[in-house]
Design an enzyme around this catalytic site. Structure first.
Site, PDB file in Angstrom:
ATOM      1  N   THR A 126       0.825  -1.214   0.000  1.00  0.00           N
ATOM      2  CA  THR A 126       0.000   0.000   0.000  1.00  0.00           C
ATOM      3  C   THR A 126       0.860   1.264   0.000  1.00  0.00           C
ATOM      4  O   THR A 126       2.011   1.230   0.467  1.00  0.00           O
ATOM      5  CB  THR A 126      -0.920   0.008   1.246  1.00  0.00           C
ATOM      6  OG1 THR A 126      -1.491   1.308   1.408  1.00  0.00           O
ATOM      7  CG2 THR A 126      -0.174  -0.329   2.523  1.00  0.00           C
ATOM      8  N   ASP A 127       0.273   2.369  -0.452  1.00  0.00           N
ATOM      9  CA  ASP A 127       1.010   3.653  -0.410  1.00  0.00           C
ATOM     10  C   ASP A 127       1.283   4.098   1.024  1.00  0.00           C
ATOM     11  O   ASP A 127       2.170   4.899   1.278  1.00  0.00           O
ATOM     12  CB  ASP A 127       0.261   4.747  -1.188  1.00  0.00           C
ATOM     13  CG  ASP A 127      -1.102   5.128  -0.616  1.00  0.00           C
ATOM     14  OD1 ASP A 127      -1.595   4.439   0.297  1.00  0.00           O
ATOM     15  OD2 ASP A 127      -1.690   6.130  -1.098  1.00  0.00           O
ATOM     16  N   GLU A 128       0.515   3.537   1.985  1.00  0.00           N
ATOM     17  CA  GLU A 128       0.675   3.987   3.374  1.00  0.00           C
ATOM     18  C   GLU A 128       2.020   3.603   3.974  1.00  0.00           C
ATOM     19  O   GLU A 128       2.402   4.121   5.018  1.00  0.00           O
ATOM     20  CB  GLU A 128      -0.453   3.428   4.244  1.00  0.00           C
ATOM     21  CG  GLU A 128      -1.804   3.926   3.799  1.00  0.00           C
ATOM     22  CD  GLU A 128      -2.884   3.861   4.864  1.00  0.00           C
ATOM     23  OE1 GLU A 128      -2.561   3.716   6.049  1.00  0.00           O
ATOM     24  OE2 GLU A 128      -4.058   3.960   4.478  1.00  0.00           O
ATOM     25  N   TYR A 174      -1.448  -0.564  11.246  1.00  0.00           N
ATOM     26  CA  TYR A 174      -1.800  -1.159   9.943  1.00  0.00           C
ATOM     27  C   TYR A 174      -0.639  -1.002   8.959  1.00  0.00           C
ATOM     28  O   TYR A 174      -0.163  -1.980   8.377  1.00  0.00           O
ATOM     29  CB  TYR A 174      -3.074  -0.497   9.379  1.00  0.00           C
ATOM     30  CG  TYR A 174      -3.242  -0.741   7.890  1.00  0.00           C
ATOM     31  CD1 TYR A 174      -3.542  -2.009   7.400  1.00  0.00           C
ATOM     32  CD2 TYR A 174      -3.062   0.293   6.961  1.00  0.00           C
ATOM     33  CE1 TYR A 174      -3.666  -2.249   6.031  1.00  0.00           C
ATOM     34  CE2 TYR A 174      -3.191   0.067   5.595  1.00  0.00           C
ATOM     35  CZ  TYR A 174      -3.491  -1.203   5.135  1.00  0.00           C
ATOM     36  OH  TYR A 174      -3.603  -1.443   3.786  1.00  0.00           O
ATOM     37  N   LYS A 226       1.852  -3.754   7.188  1.00  0.00           N
ATOM     38  CA  LYS A 226       1.971  -3.898   5.730  1.00  0.00           C
ATOM     39  C   LYS A 226       3.433  -3.696   5.287  1.00  0.00           C
ATOM     40  O   LYS A 226       3.900  -4.348   4.358  1.00  0.00           O
ATOM     41  CB  LYS A 226       1.061  -2.884   5.015  1.00  0.00           C
ATOM     42  CG  LYS A 226      -0.435  -3.136   5.183  1.00  0.00           C
ATOM     43  CD  LYS A 226      -0.916  -4.429   4.561  1.00  0.00           C
ATOM     44  CE  LYS A 226      -0.851  -4.439   3.054  1.00  0.00           C
ATOM     45  NZ  LYS A 226      -1.400  -5.705   2.490  1.00  0.00           N
TER      46      LYS A 226
HETATM   47  P1  NAD Z   1     -10.842  -5.847   2.920  1.00  0.00           P
HETATM   48  O1  NAD Z   1     -10.721  -5.644   4.394  1.00  0.00           O
HETATM   49  O2  NAD Z   1     -12.080  -5.415   2.219  1.00  0.00           O
HETATM   50  O3  NAD Z   1     -10.653  -7.401   2.580  1.00  0.00           O
HETATM   51  C1  NAD Z   1      -9.697  -8.198   3.222  1.00  0.00           C
HETATM   52  C2  NAD Z   1     -10.079  -9.659   2.997  1.00  0.00           C
HETATM   53  O4  NAD Z   1      -9.067 -10.485   3.612  1.00  0.00           O
HETATM   54  C3  NAD Z   1     -11.413 -10.057   3.632  1.00  0.00           C
HETATM   55  O5  NAD Z   1     -12.187 -10.800   2.722  1.00  0.00           O
HETATM   56  C4  NAD Z   1     -11.015 -10.896   4.826  1.00  0.00           C
HETATM   57  O6  NAD Z   1     -11.969 -11.889   5.167  1.00  0.00           O
HETATM   58  C5  NAD Z   1      -9.715 -11.532   4.333  1.00  0.00           C
HETATM   59  N1  NAD Z   1      -8.827 -11.954   5.428  1.00  0.00           N
HETATM   60  C6  NAD Z   1      -8.502 -11.251   6.545  1.00  0.00           C
HETATM   61  N2  NAD Z   1      -7.691 -11.991   7.332  1.00  0.00           N
HETATM   62  C7  NAD Z   1      -7.488 -13.162   6.679  1.00  0.00           C
HETATM   63  C8  NAD Z   1      -6.725 -14.332   6.980  1.00  0.00           C
HETATM   64  N3  NAD Z   1      -6.014 -14.421   8.105  1.00  0.00           N
HETATM   65  N4  NAD Z   1      -6.741 -15.355   6.096  1.00  0.00           N
HETATM   66  C9  NAD Z   1      -7.468 -15.272   4.946  1.00  0.00           C
HETATM   67  N5  NAD Z   1      -8.224 -14.208   4.626  1.00  0.00           N
HETATM   68  C10 NAD Z   1      -8.213 -13.155   5.477  1.00  0.00           C
HETATM   69  O7  NAD Z   1      -9.545  -5.169   2.296  1.00  0.00           O
HETATM   70  P2  NAD Z   1      -9.343  -4.451   0.887  1.00  0.00           P
HETATM   71  O8  NAD Z   1      -9.647  -3.028   1.025  1.00  0.00           O
HETATM   72  O9  NAD Z   1      -9.971  -5.262  -0.148  1.00  0.00           O
HETATM   73  O10 NAD Z   1      -7.749  -4.578   0.746  1.00  0.00           O
HETATM   74  C11 NAD Z   1      -7.164  -5.718   0.129  1.00  0.00           C
HETATM   75  C12 NAD Z   1      -5.664  -5.574   0.148  1.00  0.00           C
HETATM   76  O11 NAD Z   1      -5.279  -4.401  -0.554  1.00  0.00           O
HETATM   77  C13 NAD Z   1      -5.065  -5.446   1.534  1.00  0.00           C
HETATM   78  O12 NAD Z   1      -3.859  -6.168   1.555  1.00  0.00           O
HETATM   79  C14 NAD Z   1      -4.797  -3.954   1.685  1.00  0.00           C
HETATM   80  O13 NAD Z   1      -3.729  -3.713   2.565  1.00  0.00           O
HETATM   81  C15 NAD Z   1      -4.445  -3.588   0.264  1.00  0.00           C
HETATM   82  N6  NAD Z   1      -4.712  -2.195  -0.136  1.00  0.00           N
HETATM   83  C16 NAD Z   1      -5.944  -1.655   0.075  1.00  0.00           C
HETATM   84  C17 NAD Z   1      -6.220  -0.358  -0.354  1.00  0.00           C
HETATM   85  C18 NAD Z   1      -7.576   0.274  -0.160  1.00  0.00           C
HETATM   86  O14 NAD Z   1      -7.749   1.444  -0.464  1.00  0.00           O
HETATM   87  N7  NAD Z   1      -8.582  -0.456   0.317  1.00  0.00           N
HETATM   88  C19 NAD Z   1      -5.195   0.389  -0.977  1.00  0.00           C
HETATM   89  C20 NAD Z   1      -3.947  -0.198  -1.171  1.00  0.00           C
HETATM   90  C21 NAD Z   1      -3.712  -1.485  -0.749  1.00  0.00           C
HETATM   91  O1  TDX Z   2     -15.178   8.172   9.088  1.00  0.00           O
HETATM   92  C1  TDX Z   2     -14.138   8.575   8.529  1.00  0.00           C
HETATM   93  N1  TDX Z   2     -13.853   9.906   8.524  1.00  0.00           N
HETATM   94  C2  TDX Z   2     -12.727  10.424   7.953  1.00  0.00           C
HETATM   95  O2  TDX Z   2     -12.518  11.636   7.974  1.00  0.00           O
HETATM   96  C3  TDX Z   2     -13.210   7.685   7.896  1.00  0.00           C
HETATM   97  C4  TDX Z   2     -13.487   6.205   7.884  1.00  0.00           C
HETATM   98  C5  TDX Z   2     -12.086   8.220   7.329  1.00  0.00           C
HETATM   99  N2  TDX Z   2     -11.831   9.546   7.368  1.00  0.00           N
HETATM  100  C6  TDX Z   2     -10.603  10.076   6.746  1.00  0.00           C
HETATM  101  C7  TDX Z   2      -9.318   9.415   7.205  1.00  0.00           C
HETATM  102  C8  TDX Z   2      -8.443   9.490   5.973  1.00  0.00           C
HETATM  103  O3  TDX Z   2      -7.799  10.745   5.920  1.00  0.00           O
HETATM  104  O4  TDX Z   2     -10.690   9.767   5.338  1.00  0.00           O
HETATM  105  C9  TDX Z   2      -9.419   9.384   4.814  1.00  0.00           C
HETATM  106  C10 TDX Z   2      -9.532   7.997   4.247  1.00  0.00           C
HETATM  107  O5  TDX Z   2      -9.719   7.107   5.338  1.00  0.00           O
HETATM  108  P1  TDX Z   2      -9.937   5.538   5.097  1.00  0.00           P
HETATM  109  O6  TDX Z   2     -11.016   5.331   4.110  1.00  0.00           O
HETATM  110  O7  TDX Z   2     -10.027   4.885   6.441  1.00  0.00           O
HETATM  111  O8  TDX Z   2      -8.590   5.160   4.345  1.00  0.00           O
HETATM  112  P2  TDX Z   2      -7.046   5.330   4.748  1.00  0.00           P
HETATM  113  O9  TDX Z   2      -6.866   5.445   6.188  1.00  0.00           O
HETATM  114  O10 TDX Z   2      -6.482   6.418   3.883  1.00  0.00           O
HETATM  115  O11 TDX Z   2      -6.487   3.891   4.256  1.00  0.00           O
HETATM  116  C11 TDX Z   2      -6.940   3.312   3.024  1.00  0.00           C
HETATM  117  O12 TDX Z   2      -6.031   3.498   1.971  1.00  0.00           O
HETATM  118  C12 TDX Z   2      -4.864   2.735   1.958  1.00  0.00           C
HETATM  119  C13 TDX Z   2      -7.267   1.830   3.182  1.00  0.00           C
HETATM  120  O13 TDX Z   2      -8.159   1.652   4.279  1.00  0.00           O
HETATM  121  C14 TDX Z   2      -6.029   1.009   3.371  1.00  0.00           C
HETATM  122  O14 TDX Z   2      -6.346  -0.382   3.419  1.00  0.00           O
HETATM  123  C15 TDX Z   2      -5.107   1.270   2.210  1.00  0.00           C
HETATM  124  O15 TDX Z   2      -3.889   0.599   2.396  1.00  0.00           O
END
Ligand code: NAD
Ligand code: TDX
Length: 334
Positions: free
Chosen positions: A124-126, A148, A152
């Site tokens: 992730t970019d984080e 988190y 990662k």
């Molecule tokens: P999500 O939370 O929606 O999905 C995660 C999935 O992993 C779920 O289906 C959960 O049941 C499964 N899981 C959790 N623990 C597990 C385990 N121990 N064994 C098997 N399965 C397990 O997450 P997402 O937003 O779809 O993110 C997916 C991936 O992408 C993550 O690795 C996250 O770090 C990365 N990512 C997410 C974002 C974003 O904006 N959401 C951005 C960059 C990277």
């Molecule tokens: O209720 C909220 N109010 C609010 O102001 C929530 C849920 C978030 N926020 C803010 C926090 C962040 O600045 O919005 C921004 C985005 O928050 P999230 O949706 O929780 O995302 P972020 O913390 O940026 O992380 C996400 O991007 C990178 C994903 O959850 C991660 O899994 C991914 O790696």
């Protein structure tokens, strides 16, 4: 015929990725290994239930007995499985260390034992931390600031070490904030759209001026596919949408799209350690010929429409009905 092991495929991005794979390829088999935590929802993949090229397996990536035989059958492993919500990692980091770090280790060890053609670690970019000005390139140091992103980062570097030490065909992707269908309604965009539909308040943390770079989930899936076919082993690829917006700008867009009043906005206490801005320099991927296809305003409007048309999906989750259903179908381990 290529065999994919997609972990975390019942979650938001993993499910979209499986949809993407079946839309693009006929000659594949997909194993979806997912623990079905609160964030995993097999309903996201209902249309593939009877597809002979799709197999869902409920299981934990931390369990080597379970993971080994699946990795042995697979050509390409794409590790999406993770605890993914920053706020939850602040409240209870344990599962983040376990799944995001130890789970990645178990998958990597299985890949080392059985051999794979490609192993994609979805980072992730984080991992870079916050940046005031400019954008991070792939060689910048990692400065994660939440449990988190620290977890990662651990997995990201562990995956790299398996390339350097064991010559495993590892590729690491670092994507920016995703939005789109099937996102669990706890993240900014999915929570705010669904809250606005229900005329509930939208809790904006701090001053709302934190900046994220938003990418439509389909573009992320497309980029993962691109790096599987065009990336080099041992390389890291930033994947950004090129759409930096403040949280308030996103919030205002959602309110306007739903014709809801500004009075729904509620400024609340800031997230501890809240990263101010994320920004990726994606020149590396761009020079290889990949760029995002979706425009933020169009894709965000499409996302709002998706949540409008799939109210039963998110209402079941928000009401707790979903968890009850899966507890009775899949046992107590949720
Ligand atoms: P999500 O939370 O929606 O999905 C995660 C999935 O992993 C779920 O289906 C959960 O049941 C499964 N899981 C959790 N623990 C597990 C385990 N121990 N064994 C098997 N399965 C397990 O997450 P997402 O937003 O779809 O993110 C997916 C991936 O992408 C993550 O690795 C996250 O770090 C990365 N990512 C997410 C974002 C974003 O904006 N959401 C951005 C960059 C990277
Ligand atoms: O209720 C909220 N109010 C609010 O102001 C929530 C849920 C978030 N926020 C803010 C926090 C962040 O600045 O919005 C921004 C985005 O928050 P999230 O949706 O929780 O995302 P972020 O913390 O940026 O992380 C996400 O991007 C990178 C994903 O959850 C991660 O899994 C991914 O790696």
């Amino acid at each position: 015929m290529k065999t994919y092991l997609v972990t975390g495929g019942a979650g938001f991005i993993g499910a979209n990725y499986i949809h993407y794979l079946f839309e693009k390829y006929d000659d594949i088999h997909v194993y979806n290994l997912d623990k079905l935590t609160y964030a995993g929802n097999p309903e996201n993949l209902k249309e593939f239930e009877n597809n002979p090229n799709y197999t869902f397996i409920k299981g934990d990536i931390c369990d080597p007995e379970f993971v080994g035989p699946l990795v042995a059958k697979s050509d390409i492993v794409v590790n999406f499985a993770a605890e993914s919500h920053v706020d939850r990692s602040i409240g209870a980091p344990d599962d983040f260390i376990r799944t995001d770090v130890f789970g990645a280790f178990v998958l990597l060890e299985s890949a080392r034992k059985h051999g794979v053609e490609k192993f994609i670690q979805i980072s992730t970019d984080e991992v870079y931390g916050s940046i005031e000005k400019g954008s991070f390139v792939e060689t910048d140091p990692l400065m994660p600031s939440s449990p988190y992103s620290a977890s990662k980062s651990g997995a990201d570097r562990l995956a790299f070490s398996y390339y350097v030490t064991y010559d495993l065909p590892i590729i690491i992707s670092r994507c920016s904030n995703n939005y789109g269908p099937y996102q669990y309604p706890e993240k900014l965009i999915s929570l705010f759209i669904t809250n606005a539909f229900e005329n509930k308040q939208l809790p904006v943390y701090g001053d709302g001026k934190n900046v994220r770079d938003w990418i439509y989930v389909w573009d992320h899936c497309n980029a993962v596919d691109f790096i599987i076919h065009n990336g080099q082993n041992g390389e890291i690829y930033n994947i950004g949408g090129g759409n930096e917006r403040t949280n308030l700008e996103i919030t205002e867009f959602i309110l306007k799209a739903l014709d809801k009043p500004h009075s729904l906005i509620k400024f609340v206490t800031d997230r501890p350690g809240h990263d101010r801005r994320y920004s990726l320099d994606c020149t590396k991927l761009k020079n290889m010929g990949w760029k995002p296809e979706f425009n933020l305003e169009t894709a965000l409007q499409a996302t709002v429409n998706w949540y409008r048309e799939h109210q039963a999906w998110w209402k079941k989750i928000k009401s707790g009905e979903y968890l009850e259903y899966y507890k009775s179908h899949y046992g107590k381990s949720l």
